[in-house]
Design a protein around this motif. Structure first.
Motif, PDB file in Angstrom:
ATOM      1  N   LEU A   3       0.810  -1.225   0.000  1.00 28.40           N
ATOM      2  CA  LEU A   3       0.000   0.000   0.000  1.00 28.40           C
ATOM      3  C   LEU A   3       0.838   1.267   0.000  1.00 28.40           C
ATOM      4  O   LEU A   3       0.491   2.253  -0.636  1.00 28.40           O
TER       5      LEU A   3
ATOM      6  N   LEU B   8     -19.328   4.806 -10.437  1.00 23.80           N
ATOM      7  CA  LEU B   8     -18.142   4.372  -9.695  1.00 23.80           C
ATOM      8  C   LEU B   8     -18.453   3.114  -8.887  1.00 23.80           C
ATOM      9  O   LEU B   8     -17.687   2.153  -8.886  1.00 23.80           O
ATOM     10  N   ASN B   9     -19.607   3.122  -8.231  1.00 26.14           N
ATOM     11  CA  ASN B   9     -19.991   1.952  -7.446  1.00 26.14           C
ATOM     12  C   ASN B   9     -20.149   0.722  -8.349  1.00 26.14           C
ATOM     13  O   ASN B   9     -19.734  -0.377  -7.987  1.00 26.14           O
TER      14      ASN B   9
ATOM     15  N   ASN C  40     -17.864  -2.560  -7.912  1.00 23.30           N
ATOM     16  CA  ASN C  40     -18.528  -3.724  -7.317  1.00 23.30           C
ATOM     17  C   ASN C  40     -19.133  -4.724  -8.288  1.00 23.30           C
ATOM     18  O   ASN C  40     -19.628  -5.750  -7.869  1.00 23.30           O
TER      19      ASN C  40
ATOM     20  N   VAL D 184     -16.757   7.321  -2.727  1.00 20.82           N
ATOM     21  CA  VAL D 184     -15.305   7.424  -2.900  1.00 20.82           C
ATOM     22  C   VAL D 184     -14.602   6.891  -1.648  1.00 20.82           C
ATOM     23  O   VAL D 184     -13.671   6.089  -1.736  1.00 20.82           O
TER      24      VAL D 184
ATOM     25  N   THR E  13     -14.856   3.166  -1.574  1.00 22.30           N
ATOM     26  CA  THR E  13     -13.971   2.562  -2.573  1.00 22.30           C
ATOM     27  C   THR E  13     -12.528   2.553  -2.084  1.00 22.30           C
ATOM     28  O   THR E  13     -11.824   1.545  -2.200  1.00 22.30           O
ATOM     29  N   ALA E  14     -12.096   3.680  -1.510  1.00 20.97           N
ATOM     30  CA  ALA E  14     -10.715   3.768  -1.032  1.00 20.97           C
ATOM     31  C   ALA E  14     -10.462   2.761   0.087  1.00 20.97           C
ATOM     32  O   ALA E  14      -9.484   2.012   0.054  1.00 20.97           O
ATOM     33  N   TRP E  15     -11.375   2.730   1.062  1.00 19.26           N
ATOM     34  CA  TRP E  15     -11.157   1.826   2.200  1.00 19.26           C
ATOM     35  C   TRP E  15     -11.322   0.372   1.826  1.00 19.26           C
ATOM     36  O   TRP E  15     -10.690  -0.506   2.416  1.00 19.26           O
ATOM     37  N   LYS E  16     -12.164   0.092   0.841  1.00 18.20           N
ATOM     38  CA  LYS E  16     -12.306  -1.285   0.369  1.00 18.20           C
ATOM     39  C   LYS E  16     -10.958  -1.799  -0.134  1.00 18.20           C
ATOM     40  O   LYS E  16     -10.590  -2.938   0.101  1.00 18.20           O
ATOM     41  N   TRP E  17     -10.238  -0.924  -0.806  1.00 14.89           N
ATOM     42  CA  TRP E  17      -8.917  -1.301  -1.329  1.00 14.89           C
ATOM     43  C   TRP E  17      -7.896  -1.391  -0.204  1.00 14.89           C
ATOM     44  O   TRP E  17      -7.125  -2.336  -0.115  1.00 14.89           O
ATOM     45  N   ILE E  18      -7.925  -0.411   0.708  1.00 23.70           N
ATOM     46  CA  ILE E  18      -6.958  -0.422   1.811  1.00 23.70           C
ATOM     47  C   ILE E  18      -7.140  -1.676   2.678  1.00 23.70           C
ATOM     48  O   ILE E  18      -6.178  -2.277   3.140  1.00 23.70           O
TER      49      ILE E  18
ATOM     50  N   ASN F 140      -8.329  -4.499   1.700  1.00 20.26           N
ATOM     51  CA  ASN F 140      -8.289  -5.710   0.883  1.00 20.26           C
ATOM     52  C   ASN F 140      -7.461  -6.793   1.584  1.00 20.26           C
ATOM     53  O   ASN F 140      -6.316  -6.559   1.954  1.00 20.26           O
TER      54      ASN F 140
ATOM     55  N   GLY G 164      -3.989  -5.438   0.770  1.00 19.49           N
ATOM     56  CA  GLY G 164      -4.084  -4.195   1.528  1.00 19.49           C
ATOM     57  C   GLY G 164      -3.182  -4.162   2.744  1.00 19.49           C
ATOM     58  O   GLY G 164      -2.008  -4.539   2.668  1.00 19.49           O
TER      59      GLY G 164
ATOM     60  N   ILE H 105     -14.658   2.201  10.843  1.00 17.60           N
ATOM     61  CA  ILE H 105     -13.367   2.843  10.540  1.00 17.60           C
ATOM     62  C   ILE H 105     -13.539   3.882   9.431  1.00 17.60           C
ATOM     63  O   ILE H 105     -13.135   5.038   9.561  1.00 17.60           O
TER      64      ILE H 105
ATOM     65  N   ALA I 294     -20.711   0.851  -1.053  1.00 11.69           N
ATOM     66  CA  ALA I 294     -19.411   0.848  -1.729  1.00 11.69           C
ATOM     67  C   ALA I 294     -18.403  -0.044  -1.018  1.00 11.69           C
ATOM     68  O   ALA I 294     -17.604  -0.707  -1.654  1.00 11.69           O
TER      69      ALA I 294
END
Lengths: 291, 298
Positions: free
Chosen positions: A52, A242-243, A247, B123, B126-131, B133, B137, B167, B239
């Protein structure tokens, strides 16, 4: 006085501690932005080999290009660009109409009060607390009955209706602070309802107009609920796209494209925040504390 | 002529303001109150794919209250809501107090703390979903740092997924709470604090005994706003987790959306929407009431 000059080691340590904690907090808030940015410039191999916090091995704009014009959001594969346009086309009229109506309403509710106008304001104020879930089913029925098929038109209408309580609130709360002598003088001079509003009141309302424009811009651009419920297919706003991109995509997950698309969706409101931060904060506190 | 101008000015004074306010009045009357009534009516019908308006009594509420998924969603809302509110309040107040110590770069720091508020929850999600992961992640980061056995899979773990929503929600909203508390702190009369300092009170004592108690109204409004955000929470979960895994992060808003719009269960969706309204009202009524009382007095 002597006290304030006496900098003991303990006080110095305490100050350092405060700055250290503030710095850590800043890192916590910035970390996701850093991760989004670096990930968006990485290749998929780079993402898998690094982590990350690692910087991109080679700086690549491919993910941004894909996110903008060829990423798949469900069945469509045209990237975010047309949805970005949808959001703009919906946001601009909705923001302008709701702001203009709100300023007129605020004017009436503060300077042209009539029997029942306070009760009406109260009724409007209660609306700021509504969970919108309680109105979306009937709204969907009404939009169907009206035969309004165009997604942008639907969203403009809905955003205007459910933004009015906030825009009215901003202007009403500002106009009640305008000295009533000014109003009386103008009336004696024979300035009419609209003349007074446009010539005298609006020019001194610029800060409130800014607060209102920025508030509405952020609210409408960032909305997801109305977008997902009242628009369809290629008429959807960018938050919905975006969603969908994040998803519902099949095959290899392109995290770099997801992040680039997320930043694209965030850019307009971030820009507004950076340029008009003062008004943004004022809107948040005014809109929040009073309603 | 005089009669004419008289009636014209009467029109301007009496009728024109009402004409101007009419569209909003209509929108408010129909769009808020009319539609609430409409939703209430739908919740007492047997509507499925299409709305029917024959009275069916409490069938939808009976079904709702017997629905395990609904209770799971309400439970999740309780867990998410209370943690979200508590942590935001604590962290926001803490940050505001730190920033109130005549900090050098206060403006820049405030800008950094508050920018998440300008983002869409989509947004943020989406960002936290990746973080978060599980493979690539934070878990990967911990491995790279030498904690090779570390696992951090909360986002796909049914027992912990709801905490990932907390979070991300806290990350987005803390700056806002900070801004409200900071405004409150700046509004406090300095002379009280100076008097306490002269009396020899230490800084922690001044804060816990004098300053924080005088922020009571700010606490109240922040609590109401956060509770309101929690009840309405929808986009963030959509999201971040989509309500999953399973129904581990399902919320009333998602339940309402899916039954009302994608599963053809209009009546049940309407009943759940009414329950959301009551939940929001239960939280917000005391606040509105106190505001009303203050307006009366003021």
């Amino acid at each position: 006085m002597a006290d304030s000059y006496r900098q003991t080691t303990q006080a110095k340590l305490a100050r350092m501690g405060i700055y250290a904690m503030l710095f850590l907090l800043a890192l916590w808030f910035l970390a996701p932005l850093y991760v989004m940015l670096t990930t968006s410039f990485k290749s998929l191999d780079d993402i898998r080999s690094g982590n990350l916090l690692s910087l991109p091995q080679s700086f690549s704009l491919d993910a941004w290009k894909t996110a903008w014009d060829s990423a798949c959001t469900g069945v469509e594969c045209g990237g975010m660009k047309s949805y970005f346009g949808n959001s703009l086309k919906m946001m601009i009229p909705a923001v302008l109409i709701s702001t203009l109506l709100g300023s007129l309403n605020g004017y009436v509710l503060s300077m042209w009060r009539f029997k029942g106008s306070d009760a009406f304001f109260m009724a409007l104020l209660i609306g700021t607390f509504l969970p919108f879930q309680v109105v979306i089913l009937p709204m969907a029925q009404v939009l169907g009955m009206l035969g309004l098929e165009n997604s942008t038109g639907r969203l403009v209408l809905v955003h205007v209706i459910y933004g009015l309580q906030f825009t009215t609130l901003f202007f009403r709360n500002y106009y009640v602070t305008v000295p009533s002598d000014l109003v009386k003088a103008a009336r004696i001079d024979g300035a009419g309802f609209f003349l007074f509003f446009f010539k005298i009141l609006l020019p001194i309302s610029i800060p409130t107009i800014m607060v209102c424009l920025i508030w509405q811009t952020t609210q409408i651009w960032n909305d997801f609920l109305f977008g997902v419920v009242f628009s369809s297919g290629d008429g959807q706003p960018i938050t919905v796209a975006l969603n969908n991109l994040v998803n519902t995509s099949t095959g290899v997950k392109q995290y770099n494209v997801d992040m680039a698309a997320a930043i694209i969706a965030a850019l307009p409101t971030l820009l507004v925040y950076i340029v008009g931060g003062k008004f943004f904060v004022r809107g948040l506190t005014a809109g929040a504390v009073k309603g | 002529m005089t009669v004419n101008s008289f009636s014209f000015s009467r029109f301007v004074d009496v009728t024109l303001p009402k004409v101007v306010i009419a569209p909003t009045a209509l929108a408010c009357l129909v769009g808020f109150y009319g539609f609430i009534g409409w939703t209430a009516w739908l919740s007492f019908t047997n509507s499925h794919m299409l709305p029917h308006y024959e009275w069916a009594g409490f069938v939808q509420y009976v079904e709702l209250f017997g629905n395990d998924r609904w209770w799971q969603a309400m439970w999740n809302l309780g867990v998410f809501g209370s943690l979200f509110i508590l942590i935001c309040l604590a962290l926001g107040l803490f940050t505001a107090v730190l920033l109130d110590q005549k900090i050098r770069a206060e403006g820049a720091l405030r800008t950094i703390y508050l920018y998440p508020m300008a983002l869409s929850f989509i947004v943020t999600g989406t960002a936290w979903k990746w973080i978060l992961n599980p493979g690539l992640g934070i878990e990967k980061l911990l491995h790279d740092w030498g904690f090779t056995g570390a696992t951090f899979d909360w986002i796909i773990n049914p027992h912990y997924a709801i905490y990932t929503v907390v979070i991300a929600g806290v990350w987005q909203s803390t700056g806002f709470v900070m801004a409200l508390f900071l405004a409150g702190l700046r509004g406090i009369d300095d002379s009280i604090i100076k008097a306490a300092q002269i009396d020899g009170a230490s800084l922690p004592v001044i804060y816990t005994r004098i300053i924080i108690p005088s922020l009571r109204p700010v606490f109240l409004s922040v609590f109401m706003i956060l509770a309101h955000i929690a009840v309405k929470s929808f986009d963030l979960v959509m999201a971040l987790t989509g309500g999953g895994p399973g129904f581990a992060t399902d919320l009333p808003s998602i339940f309402m959306y899916q039954h009302g719009f994608t599963r053809g269960q209009l009546g049940l969706g309407a009943a759940s929407a009414m329950m959301m309204l009551f939940t929001a009202a239960a939280v917000v009524m005391p606040f509105l009431y106190s505001e009303l009382m203050r307006d009366r007095r003021g």
